[in-house]
Motif scaffolding. Structure first.
Motif, short mmCIF file in Angstrom:
data_model
loop_
_atom_site.label_atom_id
_atom_site.label_comp_id
_atom_site.label_asym_id
_atom_site.label_seq_id
_atom_site.Cartn_x
_atom_site.Cartn_y
_atom_site.Cartn_z
N LYS B 170 0.90 -1.20 -0.24
CA LYS B 170 -0.29 -0.03 -0.05
C LYS B 170 1.09 1.00 0.10
O LYS B 170 0.46 2.54 -0.48
CB LYS B 170 -0.56 0.14 0.94
CG LYS B 170 -2.09 1.32 1.50
CD LYS B 170 -2.68 0.81 2.51
CE LYS B 170 -3.18 1.71 2.74
NZ LYS B 170 -4.57 1.78 3.74
N ALA B 171 1.69 1.65 0.70
CA ALA B 171 2.80 2.76 0.90
C ALA B 171 3.22 2.85 -0.26
O ALA B 171 3.59 3.34 -0.92
CB ALA B 171 3.41 2.11 2.28
N CYS B 173 1.92 2.62 -3.17
CA CYS B 173 1.69 2.69 -4.46
C CYS B 173 1.68 4.72 -4.25
O CYS B 173 1.07 4.72 -5.10
CB CYS B 173 0.46 2.16 -4.20
SG CYS B 173 0.58 0.62 -4.72
N ASP B 174 2.42 5.18 -3.19
CA ASP B 174 2.05 6.39 -2.39
C ASP B 174 3.09 6.29 -2.55
O ASP B 174 4.42 5.95 -2.42
CB ASP B 174 0.85 6.71 -1.83
CG ASP B 174 0.49 7.59 -1.57
OD1 ASP B 174 0.59 8.48 -2.01
OD2 ASP B 174 -0.44 7.86 -0.37
N PHE B 175 3.21 7.85 -2.00
CA PHE B 175 5.12 8.97 -2.14
C PHE B 175 5.43 8.03 -0.58
O PHE B 175 4.54 8.57 0.60
CB PHE B 175 4.73 10.52 -2.07
CG PHE B 175 4.38 11.08 -3.29
CD1 PHE B 175 4.98 11.04 -4.82
CD2 PHE B 175 2.71 11.57 -3.86
CE1 PHE B 175 4.71 10.89 -5.95
CE2 PHE B 175 2.58 11.97 -5.33
CZ PHE B 175 3.65 11.18 -6.33
N GLU B 177 6.58 10.79 1.31
CA GLU B 177 6.19 11.86 2.52
C GLU B 177 4.47 11.63 2.49
O GLU B 177 4.50 11.87 4.01
CB GLU B 177 5.84 12.95 1.46
CG GLU B 177 7.58 13.50 0.46
CD GLU B 177 7.62 13.35 -1.02
OE1 GLU B 177 6.53 12.36 -1.10
OE2 GLU B 177 8.87 12.56 -0.77
N ASN B 178 3.65 11.00 1.81
CA ASN B 178 2.90 10.68 2.26
C ASN B 178 2.88 9.45 3.66
O ASN B 178 2.06 9.79 4.63
CB ASN B 178 1.90 10.17 1.69
CG ASN B 178 1.51 11.01 0.64
OD1 ASN B 178 1.55 12.74 1.55
ND2 ASN B 178 0.86 11.21 -0.70
N LEU B 179 3.49 8.64 3.20
CA LEU B 179 3.91 7.85 4.29
C LEU B 179 4.64 8.22 6.00
O LEU B 179 4.20 8.08 6.98
CB LEU B 179 4.56 6.23 4.44
CG LEU B 179 5.49 5.56 5.05
CD1 LEU B 179 4.01 4.62 5.66
CD2 LEU B 179 6.37 4.18 4.90
N LEU B 182 1.50 9.93 7.46
CA LEU B 182 0.24 8.65 8.12
C LEU B 182 1.13 8.17 9.56
O LEU B 182 0.50 8.32 10.44
CB LEU B 182 -0.02 7.67 6.93
CG LEU B 182 -0.86 6.67 8.06
CD1 LEU B 182 -2.12 7.17 7.49
CD2 LEU B 182 -0.16 5.48 7.51
N TYR B 249 12.05 3.28 3.10
CA TYR B 249 11.26 4.14 1.83
C TYR B 249 10.75 5.33 2.18
O TYR B 249 10.88 6.46 1.47
CB TYR B 249 9.76 3.01 1.53
CG TYR B 249 8.79 3.72 0.28
CD1 TYR B 249 9.35 3.65 -0.85
CD2 TYR B 249 8.06 4.35 0.96
CE1 TYR B 249 8.87 4.13 -1.86
CE2 TYR B 249 6.84 4.92 -0.47
CZ TYR B 249 7.70 4.64 -1.61
OH TYR B 249 7.09 5.56 -2.12
N LYS B 291 8.92 -1.29 -6.69
CA LYS B 291 9.27 -0.14 -7.23
C LYS B 291 11.03 0.37 -7.85
O LYS B 291 11.76 -0.53 -6.85
CB LYS B 291 9.15 0.41 -6.11
CG LYS B 291 9.20 1.86 -5.41
CD LYS B 291 7.71 2.32 -6.01
CE LYS B 291 7.36 3.70 -5.89
NZ LYS B 291 6.21 4.06 -5.82
N VAL B 358 0.30 1.72 9.18
CA VAL B 358 0.11 1.79 7.12
C VAL B 358 -1.36 0.69 6.76
O VAL B 358 -2.31 2.07 6.07
CB VAL B 358 0.98 1.48 7.02
CG1 VAL B 358 0.88 1.50 5.45
CG2 VAL B 358 2.31 2.09 7.14
#
Lengths: 361, 557, 527
Positions: B170-171, B173-175, B177-179, B182, B249, B291, B358
């Motif tokens: 899940k992480a 798939c996102d940036f 910074e967003n991790l 969160l 990450y 990735k 997460v």
């Protein structure tokens, strides 16, 4: 420090006074410059700040605990108190703890340059002797070397010796064994210095704040009468030109200490400069002029006779072989005045350039 | 079995990151102790001055400089085990004592070579897997223990079957910074004891200059009475790995270390397998999870027996092959960590908490705490208690609920006299405070203790608390690194005052000395060890003045 | 030294060649060690694996006496790979085109053939030094005590010039002086070609100035060197006055030396001990030692420092300047009415352009490095900043030459000599200091373990060491510090008079003896 950093001057409040500082300075350095008396035992300005003794703690407004000023960088706007009652009490307790693990003994200053530091702090800080009694740490080493006494009963594990050997001398001969109260300053495999990477430069001795490491050669003079005097001079060996303090008692040269502010050496010496000075007052020294007699042997005479004889020999050679037959060799070991007078002797005396020095040896 | 030559050992490790500890272990495993020749080889290979290396080796409990030293049995004499057979075992095995080895929930561990045997006397000793946490007793939702009891969770198949590595997917798939955002939002705080906001730490490392960045998992669970990390790693190793990979990450780190305490050799093997599995599955190595450009490796580095290496500065020095003294701060590891580069240092439990957060979201994690409190805490409960073990409690749970309702209370016929907090570092709670506090820092700190890593040892009314305190202080003295004066001398002086071998005999002078030493240690010590150790004497003085008085009387007699 | 000692924390790359600094200049070496801790890199070129080699990033174990070949090879690579500092070359040097042309044949492969090094290492050294932002060269007698000593030094200058590593902080060509005041002796005019302050004697202006100052006509031709003077003893030289030198033990070819001094009509020696040389003198005059006299000395970085008296002289010992002045006065030479060292030093300051800004009181705190051309001048820590004294830096078209003696069938082993940490020169001082014997009680011959076997020697046993000039017996010590085919010992011990063996040749310009190379035979000897 480069020019841009130097330009960045900030201020902080030190004991209610605004003082300025440069980026990169520690609180301790700022306090020192401002003339505050902040005690330390593990600090040697040549070494990276270590933060072991905690005596330099100061109160920093906004911080829960006092901070070690030697390892805390000064920051703009800090409000620092160097000597509150609480801080003074902590320092006293720390010193009482240190004193409790050392035998009561005043240390002869012959042991080393910094050997009086602990004693002086104990006196200055109103330390109650005999508090916190208990076991004492450190085991003295039976090292038989003639230069460095390793009296670890007096060791307080400030690690200045370990650090000076690594950071300043680059020899990495000294280390700390075990941990906690069992910590013991020693060498690889807990052996004699002779069997280690030690080069006997003496830097560990001179930075030791308790005299646990002592200059055995100077200590030979402990029982000699007279005041200990120090005279600044320059080491007589290689061309680096390390400044030294000659230790003397009355007419005796008893030891050497490095000049901590010597431009060439900044507190460093090598085994020769530190320990090889006995030649000065050695019984083999020439003490009277000698001239060769008719028997072909050298005989002691007084100065007038010797100087006359020296002059006479040159006069004769000058007369017989001319002025180019006289040659002067100056010394690279004697002062400028010796070399200058020698060349002047040849040039003004004989009008030649028959002069050299022993640099080609 | 052929013996590896010096050169083979050296070549195996020389080019590896953080090579000193594994190389020393390799020599010790080969020769059963560290010979002079071994130290010379290592010094030469790693360019560490011989004297420095010698000193560093002598620092660690489990590096031996005596012939056959490694095979000599070592028996835990921690605060719990010593009431459960330590002395017999020491005699019977002609063994050496070692500090708490993290098996307080099934005493007594004996370390022999690279094996841990468990038993209370020499005849009953046998290898025994570490206990699982007891079944969730409160029925309250768990975070890190939610799936730990599920069969096969330690394998990658088992882990994935129960939702493992979904968080990572899940992480990814996102940036990054967003991790970080969160984790920050979840208010997850370091669960190793210090409680620093994890999201903030990751953010600082992500923003710090300098590469490569490093993720360090602190698994040097040396605090007496703490054994939660052992359980987490034994039964749910992939959760920690996944947490570390998430941190990598989030921060851009490319290398990771798990610094595992020496006393957990079984855990080492479990982790080695888990890392191999993760590599095989493409979850470690290059282009993780498909990735592109996300590369991360994890190395296990086994400690060698030094409590102080749980302190992050010491841990980093130890990894780097330096003398494991704590570091002066600032600078902090987030900018100047491993090899002076930006580094995340988090505890096992913190990393384990990241994947569920997460997966379920920040709100979910926040909601796990009781009342105002956020999240949960794994507590290692042991000693004089019916059902010792690891419990995941919501922050804010009353202590008495844990002790009596969840863990069954003291052995029948006894009453609880005291519990330790934060293993030993928090000192003791006793008297009415036992009924009053809730399991969260504000409540416990209001009593002068702290929850920290949440090791709680229970002492019933049979125990002499001065003796317990002495054992605790002797531990701190033994483990003091020796760098800073207040701790090196202070822990030793306090120990002497607790066993009567030093200090004044009159009560008031005794208290004054102990107070003065403690105050100065707390105020001026360079790291948490010296700051925390006086909690032992303070709480002893506070809750058990009569026992202190009796002690002083017996000493003066 | 072109740069100050305190500059030693600034280079990115050190190139140390022919300097066993940790043993011979230990305190300077500590600065290199500190710089390495801070990340500087170091190249060490030396036939022996000296302690510096152990901490070097690149160690070049070149054959004794092959320095020029190495340096030409490095210069070739620097030119070939575009590492030269063209701006510096254009602005500050002369003769670059010829020099670059001259370098063409001296490939690393050519240099490897002569030096015994790996060509790749020569390239690597060239790139390390050539690419450095601040590269500094340090050398000592391992460079100068060769028949090609001047060539060696010029080769180093070429490297520094072509890379612009001169006249800036953390760069330079830095010879380390071996004696506490050898710099001061030269400064003071005790050289055959210069008056004090390096004012050439063949410059009529100087000649006129000093003839006036000293009240008599002085030759405009330079004098002969000491080495020539020793050769001329009994021929054109008949009287000598020698201050503080144990010539017999420290100079090469001892037999020749003894013969020379014995041929003199008159030999006056001023010293602190009755040395081996004193035994040949007609008059021996006792001088004051370290700690017994005031004076001035100048260190390797041209820092002018005060010596101070701490204890009274032993017996009737007198300061050197007083002794020389007394003899001068007896010969009726004017201008020797000095009352103190201060008088003498202040006279020097008045007539030496490098000391013009100094006087006895101003040097109290040792802040000045000469030249100090005027009062209020801060001194000159770095030489050649902005421009060279003589305008532009001149490249030298140096070629490699073999040492005066090369190994052959009869003398198949290279001998090189040097110093040891614990002993100084002929041990007149260190040998008389308690404790030194604990660490170093006798001399030994350092022989590679494989040579110990090959030459049928015994580690700890004795060997006869024979050159074309003589034989000495010496204890053997196996050590891989010396490479196979080369042996080493110091000249410090009188009972192992190694200078019997050395002295195969001299540099034609400086007349410095080739003490660093000589061909010998090593044979087992009885105890």
């Amino acid at each position: 420090m480069n020019a841009t950093a130097e330009a960045q001057t900030h201020t902080l409040i030190l004991d209610d006074t605004e003082v300025s500082f440069h980026e990169g300075e520690t609180i301790y350095e700022v306090a020192q410059r401002a003339g505050r008396e902040v005690p330390t035992l593990c600090y040697d300005k040549r070494l990276e700040a270590f933060g072991a003794c905690r005596l330099c703690v100061v109160q920093l407004e906004g911080a829960r605990n006092p901070v070690a000023s030697c390892t805390t960088p000064a920051e703009a706007g800090m409000v620092v108190h160097t000597s509150t009652e609480a801080i003074k009490k902590h320092r006293r307790t720390l010193l009482e703890l240190v004193a409790s693990e050392n035998p009561e003994a005043t240390i002869n200053p012959l042991r080393g340059f910094a050997s009086q530091e602990l004693n002086e702090l104990l006196c200055k800080n109103d330390v109650q002797p005999g508090r916190f009694q208990g076991q004492q740490s450190g085991t003295s080493n039976g090292d038989d070397n003639p230069f460095i006494l390793r009296d670890y009963d007096h060791c307080i594990s400030c690690y200045r010796c370990v650090r000076v050997c690594a950071e300043q001398e680059g020899d990495y001969a000294i280390t700390m064994m075990n941990r906690g109260f069992e910590t013991q300053i020693t060498t690889e495999f807990n052996n004699r210095l002779k069997d280690s990477a030690c080069t006997f430069c003496g830097q560990c001795v001179q930075t030791c704040p308790t005299g646990a490491l002592g200059d055995r050669k100077a200590m030979r003079a402990e029982s000699l009468p007279g005041e200990l005097e120090k005279t600044r001079s320059v080491c007589p060996y290689c061309g680096v030109g390390c400044q030294v303090d000659l230790l003397s008692k009355e007419d005796r040269l008893v030891g050497i200490q490095p000049a901590m502010d010597g431009p060439a050496n900044e507190g460093a010496l090598c085994i020769k400069g530190q320990f090889a000075f006995d030649f000065v007052q050695h019984e083999d020294r020439l003490t009277k002029p000698l001239v060769r007699g008719d028997d072909g042997e050298l005989h002691e005479v007084d100065w007038n006779i010797a100087l006359d004889r020296a002059a006479e020999g040159f006069r004769k050679v000058l007369k017989k072989h001319g002025r180019h037959a006289v040659y002067g060799v100056a010394s690279g070991r004697a002062p400028n005045e010796a070399a200058y007078t020698m060349q002047k002797f040849i040039r003004a005396g004989f009008g030649t350039n028959q002069i050299d020095n022993c640099s080609r040896a | 079995m052929s013996r590896d030559t010096d050169t083979e050992l050296v070549n195996q490790w020389r080019k590896e990151p953080a090579p000193l500890l594994p190389l020393l272990h390799a020599f010790q495993n080969r020769d059963s102790y560290l010979t002079e020749n071994a130290l010379r080889c290592v010094s030469d290979a790693l360019k560490i001055p011989l004297a420095e290396l010698f000193g560093t080796v002598t620092f660690y409990h489990h590096f031996s400089r005596e012939e056959n030293g490694q095979s000599k049995p070592r028996v835990c004499d921690g605060p719990v085990c010593r009431f459960r057979g330590t002395e017999n075992l020491l005699d019977a095995l002609n063994a050496k004592p070692m500090p708490c080895a993290g098996r307080c929930d099934s005493p007594v561990p004996v370390l022999q070579g690279n094996e841990v045997l468990i038993g209370s006397d020499a005849n009953s000793l046998k290898p025994l897997p570490s206990p699982l946490p007891p079944p969730n007793p409160g029925g309250i939702e768990e975070c890190v223990f939610a799936h730990i009891r599920e069969e096969g969770r330690a394998t990658i198949e088992g882990y994935q079957k129960t939702g493992g590595y979904a968080a990572l997917k899940k992480a990814l798939c996102d940036f990054p910074e967003n991790l970080v955002a969160l984790i920050s939002e979840s208010k997850l705080a370091g669960r190793g004891g210090a409680g620093f906001p994890t999201g903030k730490k990751w953010e600082m490392v992500a923003q710090a200059e300098g590469n490569p960045k490093t993720i360090v998992c602190n698994a040097d669970e040396g605090e007496p009475g703490c054994f939660k990390d052992r359980t987490l790693l034994d039964y749910d190793p992939h959760a920690t790995l996944e947490g570390m990979i998430l941190a990598a990450y989030a921060t851009g780190a490319t290398r990771g270390f798990i610094y595992l305490r020496y006393e957990y050799p079984d855990t080492m093997r479990i982790l080695e397998r888990a890392i191999a599995e993760a590599k095989d599955t493409g979850l470690l190595g290059q282009n993780i999870g498909g990735k592109a450009g996300f590369d991360f490796e994890i190395y296990i580095r086994r400690g060698a027996g030094a409590y102080i290496c749980g302190e992050e500065g010491s841990l980093l020095n130890s990894l780097e092959g330096k003398h494991p003294f704590p570091r002066n701060r600032p600078p902090f590891p987030v900018t100047h960590g491993f090899e002076d580069l930006p580094t995340v240092v988090n505890n096992v439990e913190t990393f384990s908490a990241a994947p569920p957060i997460v997966k379920h979201g920040a709100d979910w994690y926040q909601s796990l705490g009781l009342g105002e409190h956020v999240g949960t805490k794994a507590v290692s409960l042991s000693g004089d208690i019916q059902r010792p073990g690891n419990y995941e409690v919501p922050f804010g749970l009353p202590l008495k609920t844990l002790l009596h309702d969840w863990a069954g209370g003291p052995p029948s016929g006894q009453s609880i006299q005291a519990v330790s907090m934060a293993g030993l570092s928090g000192g003791f709670l006793g008297g009415s405070d036992l009924d009053e506090v809730t399991l969260d820092e504000p409540s416990i700190r209001s009593k002068g203790a702290f929850l920290g890593a949440a090791g709680i040892m229970v002492f019933d009314d049979r125990r002499n608390m001065v003796d317990v305190a002495h054992n605790a202080m002797a531990f701190f003295a033994e483990e003091s690194c020796g760098k800073c004066f207040p701790c090196r001398i202070g822990t030793h002086r306090l120990t002497e005052r607790l066993n009567g071998s030093g200090g004044p005999a009159t009560e008031s002078e005794w208290h004054t000395e102990v107070d003065d030493i403690g105050d100065t240690m707390m105020a001026t010590s360079a790291c948490g060890l010296g700051m925390a150790a006086p909690n032992i004497t303070r709480s002893l003085q506070k809750y058990f003045p009569e026992q202190v008085a009796a002690h002083l009387q017996s000493v003066s007699r | 030294m072109s740069n100050p000692l305190s500059d030693m924390d600034k280079p990115d790359v050190f190139f140390c060649i022919g300097t066993n600094m940790t043993e011979c200049h230990p305190v300077a070496a500590t600065r290199i060690k500190q710089a390495l801790q801070r990340g500087a890199k170091m190249i060490v070129a030396d036939p022996r694996k000296i302690p510096l080699a152990g901490i070097a990033h690149l160690y070049l174990p070149l054959r004794v006496g092959s320095d020029v070949a190495l340096l030409l090879g490095m210069a070739h690579v620097i030119a070939r790979d575009g590492l030269a500092d063209n701006e510096f070359i254009a602005e500050r040097t002369k003769g670059a085109d010829e020099f670059l042309e001259h370098l063409k044949p001296f490939t690393p492969e050519w240099a490897a053939e002569i030096t015994g090094l790996n060509p790749a290492d020569i390239e690597k050294a060239a790139r390390m030094y050539g690419a450095a932002d601040r590269g500094a060269i340090y050398y000592t007698l391992g460079i100068t005590e060769h028949i090609c000593g001047v060539d060696n030094v010029q080769s180093l200058c070429n490297l520094a010039l072509m890379t612009g590593n001169l006249g800036r902080e953390g760069t330079g060509i830095n010879p380390m002086r071996g004696q506490n005041n050898i710099q001061g002796a030269g400064d003071s005019g005790a050289v055959p070609a210069n008056y004090p302050g390096f004012q050439p004697v063949n410059d009529p202006a100087n000649q006129e100035k000093f003839s006036k100052l000293y009240g008599r006509e002085i030759d405009s031709e330079k004098g002969i060197t000491k080495v020539t003077a020793l050769n001329e003893c009994g021929k054109s030289i008949h009287a000598m006055i020698i201050n503080g030198e144990n010539t017999l033990v420290s100079d090469p070819d001892r037999a020749h030396c003894q013969h020379s001094l014995e041929s003199l009509d008159h030999l006056v020696l001023i010293d602190i001990f009755r040395t081996e040389t004193a035994e040949l003198a007609d008059v021996v005059l006792p001088a004051t030692a370290f700690g017994e006299t005031d004076g001035v000395c100048v260190n390797t970085e041209r820092r002018v420092q005060r010596l101070r008296q701490a204890v009274p002289p032993q017996g009737e010992a007198r300061p050197d300047w007083w002794i020389v002045s007394q003899i001068a006065q007896r010969l009726g030479i004017p201008g020797f009415e000095y009352e103190s060292a201060k008088d003498v030093f202040n006279e020097v300051c008045g007539l030496s352009p490098i000391y013009t800004g100094l006087d006895w009181d101003r040097i109290e705190n040792a802040e000045y490095q000469w030249p100090v051309p005027e009062k209020d001048h801060p001194g000159t820590p770095i030489l050649h900043e902005g421009e060279f004294k003589n305008g532009r830096g001149l490249f030298s078209l140096v070629k490699y030459r073999d040492p005066a003696e090369v190994v052959d069938e009869d003398y198949p082993v290279w001998l090189t000599t040097g110093r040891r940490l614990q002993a100084y020169h002929t041990r007149t001082q260190t040998g008389r200091s308690a404790g030194i014997d604990y660490l170093l009680s006798e001399e030994s011959l350092e022989v590679h373990p494989s040579d110990v076997v090959k030459l049928q020697l015994t580690d700890g046993g004795f060997a006869n060491l024979t050159s074309r000039r003589g034989t000495v017996k010496i204890r053997v010590r196996a050590s891989d510090q010396s490479p196979p085919g080369t042996v080493f010992c110091s000249f410090s011990f009188n009972d192992v008079p190694v200078n019997i063996l050395t002295g195969s040749g001299y540099d034609p310009i400086t007349e410095t003896a080739e003490l660093k190379v000589c061909a010998v035979r090593v044979e087992p000897a009885e105890d």
